[in-house]
Design an enzyme around this catalytic site. Structure first.
Site, PDB file in Angstrom:
ATOM      1  N   ARG A   1      -3.442  -9.095  -3.085  1.00 31.43           N
ATOM      2  CA  ARG A   1      -2.302  -8.177  -3.185  1.00 31.43           C
ATOM      3  C   ARG A   1      -1.651  -7.921  -1.829  1.00 31.43           C
ATOM      4  O   ARG A   1      -0.433  -7.766  -1.726  1.00 31.43           O
ATOM      5  CB  ARG A   1      -2.746  -6.840  -3.789  1.00 31.43           C
ATOM      6  CG  ARG A   1      -2.815  -6.880  -5.289  1.00 31.43           C
ATOM      7  CD  ARG A   1      -3.293  -5.554  -5.847  1.00 31.43           C
ATOM      8  NE  ARG A   1      -3.424  -5.660  -7.273  1.00 31.43           N
ATOM      9  CZ  ARG A   1      -2.619  -5.075  -8.159  1.00 31.43           C
ATOM     10  NH1 ARG A   1      -1.621  -4.328  -7.769  1.00 31.43           N
ATOM     11  NH2 ARG A   1      -2.812  -5.224  -9.446  1.00 31.43           N
TER      12      ARG A   1
ATOM     13  N   ASP B   1       5.365   1.053 -13.363  1.00 32.56           N
ATOM     14  CA  ASP B   1       4.371   2.036 -13.810  1.00 32.56           C
ATOM     15  C   ASP B   1       4.943   3.454 -13.885  1.00 32.56           C
ATOM     16  O   ASP B   1       4.421   4.293 -14.615  1.00 32.56           O
ATOM     17  CB  ASP B   1       3.161   2.043 -12.859  1.00 32.56           C
ATOM     18  CG  ASP B   1       2.154   0.945 -13.204  1.00 32.56           C
ATOM     19  OD1 ASP B   1       2.470   0.093 -14.064  1.00 32.56           O
ATOM     20  OD2 ASP B   1       1.059   0.943 -12.610  1.00 32.56           O
TER      21      ASP B   1
ATOM     22  N   TYR C   1     -12.071 -14.673 -10.055  1.00 28.87           N
ATOM     23  CA  TYR C   1     -11.194 -15.733  -9.552  1.00 28.87           C
ATOM     24  C   TYR C   1     -11.169 -15.824  -8.039  1.00 28.87           C
ATOM     25  O   TYR C   1     -11.449 -14.862  -7.344  1.00 28.87           O
ATOM     26  CB  TYR C   1      -9.790 -15.671 -10.135  1.00 28.87           C
ATOM     27  CG  TYR C   1      -8.966 -14.408 -10.026  1.00 28.87           C
ATOM     28  CD1 TYR C   1      -8.897 -13.505 -11.084  1.00 28.87           C
ATOM     29  CD2 TYR C   1      -8.179 -14.151  -8.911  1.00 28.87           C
ATOM     30  CE1 TYR C   1      -8.085 -12.388 -11.028  1.00 28.87           C
ATOM     31  CE2 TYR C   1      -7.350 -13.031  -8.854  1.00 28.87           C
ATOM     32  CZ  TYR C   1      -7.314 -12.155  -9.916  1.00 28.87           C
ATOM     33  OH  TYR C   1      -6.505 -11.052  -9.864  1.00 28.87           O
TER      34      TYR C   1
ATOM     35  N   ALA D   1       2.193  -5.406 -13.221  1.00 24.43           N
ATOM     36  CA  ALA D   1       3.057  -5.761 -12.094  1.00 24.43           C
ATOM     37  C   ALA D   1       4.152  -6.714 -12.562  1.00 24.43           C
ATOM     38  O   ALA D   1       5.301  -6.636 -12.124  1.00 24.43           O
ATOM     39  CB  ALA D   1       2.232  -6.402 -10.990  1.00 24.43           C
TER      40      ALA D   1
ATOM     41  N   HIS E   1      -3.265 -11.827 -10.425  1.00 20.66           N
ATOM     42  CA  HIS E   1      -2.773 -13.125 -10.854  1.00 20.66           C
ATOM     43  C   HIS E   1      -1.391 -12.961 -11.436  1.00 20.66           C
ATOM     44  O   HIS E   1      -1.107 -11.991 -12.122  1.00 20.66           O
ATOM     45  CB  HIS E   1      -3.719 -13.938 -11.741  1.00 20.66           C
ATOM     46  CG  HIS E   1      -4.435 -13.214 -12.817  1.00 20.66           C
ATOM     47  ND1 HIS E   1      -4.729 -13.781 -14.026  1.00 20.66           N
ATOM     48  CD2 HIS E   1      -4.938 -11.970 -12.868  1.00 20.66           C
ATOM     49  CE1 HIS E   1      -5.380 -12.914 -14.767  1.00 20.66           C
ATOM     50  NE2 HIS E   1      -5.522 -11.825 -14.094  1.00 20.66           N
TER      51      HIS E   1
HETATM   52  C1  LIG Z   1      -7.709  -2.922 -12.262  1.00 18.65           C
HETATM   53  C2  LIG Z   1      -6.277  -3.357 -12.365  1.00 18.65           C
HETATM   54  C3  LIG Z   1      -5.937  -4.730 -12.295  1.00 18.65           C
HETATM   55  C4  LIG Z   1      -4.614  -5.156 -12.431  1.00 18.65           C
HETATM   56  N1  LIG Z   1      -4.321  -6.491 -12.383  1.00 18.65           N
HETATM   57  C5  LIG Z   1      -3.038  -6.913 -12.582  1.00 18.65           C
HETATM   58  C6  LIG Z   1      -2.687  -8.320 -12.563  1.00 18.65           C
HETATM   59  O1  LIG Z   1      -3.546  -9.188 -12.333  1.00 18.65           O
HETATM   60  N2  LIG Z   1      -1.381  -8.674 -12.795  1.00 18.65           N
HETATM   61  C7  LIG Z   1      -0.412  -7.722 -13.033  1.00 18.65           C
HETATM   62  O2  LIG Z   1       0.760  -8.082 -13.253  1.00 18.65           O
HETATM   63  N3  LIG Z   1      -0.710  -6.381 -13.026  1.00 18.65           N
HETATM   64  C8  LIG Z   1      -1.978  -5.963 -12.799  1.00 18.65           C
HETATM   65  N4  LIG Z   1      -2.284  -4.629 -12.790  1.00 18.65           N
HETATM   66  C9  LIG Z   1      -1.195  -3.632 -12.957  1.00 18.65           C
HETATM   67  C10 LIG Z   1      -0.413  -3.442 -11.678  1.00 18.65           C
HETATM   68  O3  LIG Z   1      -1.253  -3.187 -10.582  1.00 18.65           O
HETATM   69  C11 LIG Z   1       0.585  -2.293 -11.793  1.00 18.65           C
HETATM   70  O4  LIG Z   1       1.175  -2.293 -13.060  1.00 18.65           O
HETATM   71  C12 LIG Z   1       1.682  -2.470 -10.716  1.00 18.65           C
HETATM   72  O5  LIG Z   1       1.128  -2.335  -9.428  1.00 18.65           O
HETATM   73  C13 LIG Z   1       2.812  -1.475 -10.906  1.00 18.65           C
HETATM   74  O6  LIG Z   1       3.764  -1.688  -9.887  1.00 18.65           O
HETATM   75  P1  LIG Z   1       4.766  -0.529  -9.493  1.00 18.65           P
HETATM   76  O7  LIG Z   1       5.614  -1.094  -8.379  1.00 18.65           O
HETATM   77  O8  LIG Z   1       5.437   0.020 -10.694  1.00 18.65           O
HETATM   78  O9  LIG Z   1       3.853   0.664  -8.953  1.00 18.65           O
HETATM   79  P2  LIG Z   1       2.805   0.672  -7.762  1.00 18.65           P
HETATM   80  O10 LIG Z   1       2.362  -0.690  -7.415  1.00 18.65           O
HETATM   81  O11 LIG Z   1       1.785   1.694  -8.131  1.00 18.65           O
HETATM   82  O12 LIG Z   1       3.650   1.215  -6.527  1.00 18.65           O
HETATM   83  C14 LIG Z   1       4.074   2.559  -6.432  1.00 18.65           C
HETATM   84  C15 LIG Z   1       4.377   2.854  -4.967  1.00 18.65           C
HETATM   85  O13 LIG Z   1       4.967   4.147  -4.879  1.00 18.65           O
HETATM   86  C16 LIG Z   1       4.354   4.876  -3.820  1.00 18.65           C
HETATM   87  N5  LIG Z   1       4.482   6.308  -4.157  1.00 18.65           N
HETATM   88  C17 LIG Z   1       3.821   6.991  -5.132  1.00 18.65           C
HETATM   89  N6  LIG Z   1       4.223   8.288  -5.134  1.00 18.65           N
HETATM   90  C18 LIG Z   1       5.162   8.409  -4.164  1.00 18.65           C
HETATM   91  C19 LIG Z   1       5.955   9.505  -3.694  1.00 18.65           C
HETATM   92  N7  LIG Z   1       5.862  10.741  -4.233  1.00 18.65           N
HETATM   93  N8  LIG Z   1       6.836   9.292  -2.679  1.00 18.65           N
HETATM   94  C20 LIG Z   1       6.958   8.030  -2.116  1.00 18.65           C
HETATM   95  N9  LIG Z   1       6.217   6.971  -2.509  1.00 18.65           N
HETATM   96  C21 LIG Z   1       5.347   7.146  -3.539  1.00 18.65           C
HETATM   97  C22 LIG Z   1       2.914   4.381  -3.797  1.00 18.65           C
HETATM   98  O14 LIG Z   1       2.282   4.603  -2.557  1.00 18.65           O
HETATM   99  C23 LIG Z   1       3.124   2.878  -4.083  1.00 18.65           C
HETATM  100  O15 LIG Z   1       3.367   2.142  -2.913  1.00 18.65           O
HETATM  101  C24 LIG Z   1      -3.602  -4.182 -12.622  1.00 18.65           C
HETATM  102  C25 LIG Z   1      -3.906  -2.806 -12.631  1.00 18.65           C
HETATM  103  C26 LIG Z   1      -5.229  -2.399 -12.509  1.00 18.65           C
HETATM  104  C27 LIG Z   1      -5.560  -0.906 -12.546  1.00 18.65           C
END
Ligand SMILES: Cc1cc2nc3c(=O)[nH]c(=O)nc-3n(C[C@H](O)[C@H](O)[C@H](O)COP(=O)(O)OP(=O)(O)OC[C@H]3O[C@@H](n4cnc5c(N)ncnc54)[C@H](O)[C@@H]3O)c2cc1C
Length: 382
Positions: free
Chosen positions: A108, A292, A213, A305, A47
Site C-alpha cells: 500500500r 469508504d 500473497y 479501494a 491486490h
Molecule cells: C483488512 C482489509 C483489507 C483490504 N484489502 C483490500 C484490497 O485488497 N483491495 C481493495 O480494493 N480494497 C481493500 N480493502 C478496502 C480498502 O482498504 C478501503 O476500501 C479503501 O482504503 C478506501 O479508500 P478511501 O480513499 O475511501 O479511504 P481511506 O483509504 O480510508 O482514506 C481516507 C483518508 O482520509 C484521511 N482522513 C480521515 N479523517 C480525516 C479528517 N477528519 N480530516 C482529514 N483527513 C482525514 C485518512 O487519514 C485517510 O488518509 C481492505 C480493507 C481492509 C480492512
C-alpha cells in the site's frame, strides 16, 4: 464546471488522491487536506484488479505501478483443510487482453507513493484534520483541528470510514462493527525456509479465511490478511498488535502448507472490520462523498479501494463534463452512474463468495470508470 472552481478534497487516501489527480489533469484547481502529518508505510498490501489499473492508465501511472508490483500468475482458491484447489483464475497475456489490463499485488505504501507522483507538487496539505464545515455562505468554509481554515467552492469527502464530511451531510452515525477482525502481517519470505507458495492464494475455512500473497516482484516479502470472528471490538485504535499464538490458534486444523506460512508470520496486527448500510444520499449541491466515506464495505471481494478509485474516475468526469456550472447536476450524474454497481459489489462482499468457485469476473474487471459511457440521472430520482 468552470476550471476556476476551487475544489477541496478531504482525505489523501486512495480515492482522494485519485480524484485529485484526475481533476488536475482536466485543468481544475484542487487541494487535498489530510489529517496525517505525512504518508507512512503501514503494514499492509493490496491486490488491484484490472478495473483499477484502467483508472491508473488515465492517471498516467499504470506503467510505474506495473513495474513495482507483483503480477500473480493466478488467483487460487483452496479448501482450508484438504488444500484442494476450488478455483484457479489465470492471469496471463490472454486475460490481460480480455480484461483490458493486469491484476497486481502491491504494498500500500508503494501504491501511495506512485499516486502522489501523479499530483502537482504541493497538492496535499498534511496535518489538516477536518473538524467541521460551514456551508451557509457563498464559499464553503473548512475548519481544521490545528485552528486553520480554508475555503472552497466544492468539497469532496474522501475521508474514509469515520468521515466528518459524511457527518456534515447525513448526520453523525457510527459505522457498524461486523463481528469480524482481520489479522495482517508482512514478513520476509526467507522465513518460509524455501516452502514454495503460489503468488496469490485464498484459503477458505469454516467461518474464517486467509489470503497469502507476495507483494513485490522480487518476492522478498509475504503478506497475509485474514478474516475471523471476534464478537466485540472495544478499542478506539485502527488496529492493535496481535500475538502469533492467537493467529496460529485461529488457523489450527488448516492444511499443513498454510500452517507453515502462519507459523512464519511476524509483526502481526489485528484490524476491526466495519461497514455501513447503503444510503441514497451521496451529495448535496456542493458537497459529495466517495469511497469508504460513502459506502464502506467488508473487504471480502478486495474491492473497497477499487470502488473508491472507480468513484474517483466517474466523479472527475461528471464534474468536468456535465452540469456546466451546476455541481448538483454533476453529482446527480455521478450517483446515477455509481449506485447500482457499488451496491452489487457491497452485496457480494457481504456474502463472501467472490472467486471461491468458478465464475466469469469480466463484468467487474473490464469496467473502465474513465471511459464507460455515462448515463443521465433518472429525473424522478432527483
Ligand atoms: C483488512 C482489509 C483489507 C483490504 N484489502 C483490500 C484490497 O485488497 N483491495 C481493495 O480494493 N480494497 C481493500 N480493502 C478496502 C480498502 O482498504 C478501503 O476500501 C479503501 O482504503 C478506501 O479508500 P478511501 O480513499 O475511501 O479511504 P481511506 O483509504 O480510508 O482514506 C481516507 C483518508 O482520509 C484521511 N482522513 C480521515 N479523517 C480525516 C479528517 N477528519 N480530516 C482529514 N483527513 C482525514 C485518512 O487519514 C485517510 O488518509 C481492505 C480493507 C481492509 C480492512
Amino acid at each position: 464546471m468552470r476550471r476556476t472552481t476551487k475544489i477541496a478534497v478531504i482525505g489523501a487516501g486512495l480515492g482522494g488522491m485519485t480524484v485529485a489527480g484526475l481533476l488536475q489533469r482536466r485543468g481544475f484547481r484542487v487541494k487535498v487536506y489530510e489529517q496525517a502529518a505525512a504518508f507512512s508505510r503501514i503494514g499492509a498490501g493490496i491486490h488491484l484488479s484490472s478495473n483499477v489499473m484502467l483508472v491508473m492508465r488515465h492517471l498516467g501511472i499504470e506503467k510505474a505501478l506495473s513495474d513495482i508490483a507483483l503480477h500473480p500468475d493466478a488467483f487460487v482458491s483452496r479448501q482450508w483443510d484438504t488444500g484442494e484447489v476450488l478455483f484457479e483464475l489465470p492471469f496471463d497475456p490472454a486475460s490481460e487482453a480480455r480484461y483490458g489490463a493486469a491484476y497486481i499485488n502491491v504494498h500500500r505504501g508503494d501504491l501511495h507513493s506512485v499516486l502522489e507522483s501523479a499530483l502537482e507538487h504541493g497538492t496535499v496539505a498534511f496535518g489538516k484534520k477536518l473538524s467541521h464545515i460551514d456551508d451557509s455562505g457563498p464559499a464553503i468554509r473548512l475548519f481544521f483541528e490545528d485552528d486553520g481554515e480554508a475555503e472552497a467552492d466544492l468539497v469532496i469527502g474522501a475521508d474514509g470510514l469515520n468521515s466528518k464530511v459524511r457527518d456534515h451531510l447525513l448526520g453523525p452515525e457510527k459505522p457498524r462493527y461486523t463481528g469480524h477482525i482481520a489479522h495482517r502481517a508482512i514478513f520476509p519470505a526467507t522465513r518460509l525456509n524455501g516452502l514454495p507458495i503460489r503468488a496469490c492464494t485464498k484459503w477458505w475455512g469454516p467461518g474464517n479465511h486467509i489470503l497469502v500473497y507476495y507483494m513485490t516482484q522480487a518476492r522478498e516479502e509475504v503478506y497475509i490478511v485474514t478474516s475471523a470472528p471476534q464478537p466485540e471490538w472495544t478499542s478506539n485504535a485502527a488496529f492493535v498488535p496481535c500475538g502469533r499464538e492467537e493467529l496460529t490458534a485461529t488457523f489450527d486444523g488448516y492444511h499443513v502448507e498454510l500452517r507453515q506460512v502462519v507459523n512464519a508470520a511476524t509483526d502481526i496486527t489485528k484490524w476491526p472490520i466495519f461497514d455501513r448500510e447503503p444510503v441514497d444520499r451521496w451529495s448535496d449541491d456542493r458537497i459529495v462523498l466517495l469511497g469508504d466515506a460513502c459506502h464502506p464495505m467488508r473487504p471480502y471481494m478486495a474491492a473497497g479501494a477499487a470502488m473508491a478509485i472507480e468513484d474517483a474516475g466517474i466523479l472527475a468526469r461528471c464534474i468536468a463534463e456535465v452540469g456546466s456550472n451546476d455541481a448538483g447536476e454533476s453529482f446527480a450524474w455521478y450517483q446515477a452512474n455509481r449506485k447500482a454497481r457499488v451496491r452489487e459489489v457491497q452485496q457480494i462482499s457481504m456474502v463472501n463468495t467472490w472467486l471461491r468457485t468458478p465464475i466469469d469476473p469480466e463484468w467487474f474487471f473490464r469496467y473502465d470508470a474513465c471511459a464507460v459511457p455515462l448515463k443521465p440521472p433518472d429525473p424522478a430520482a432527483r
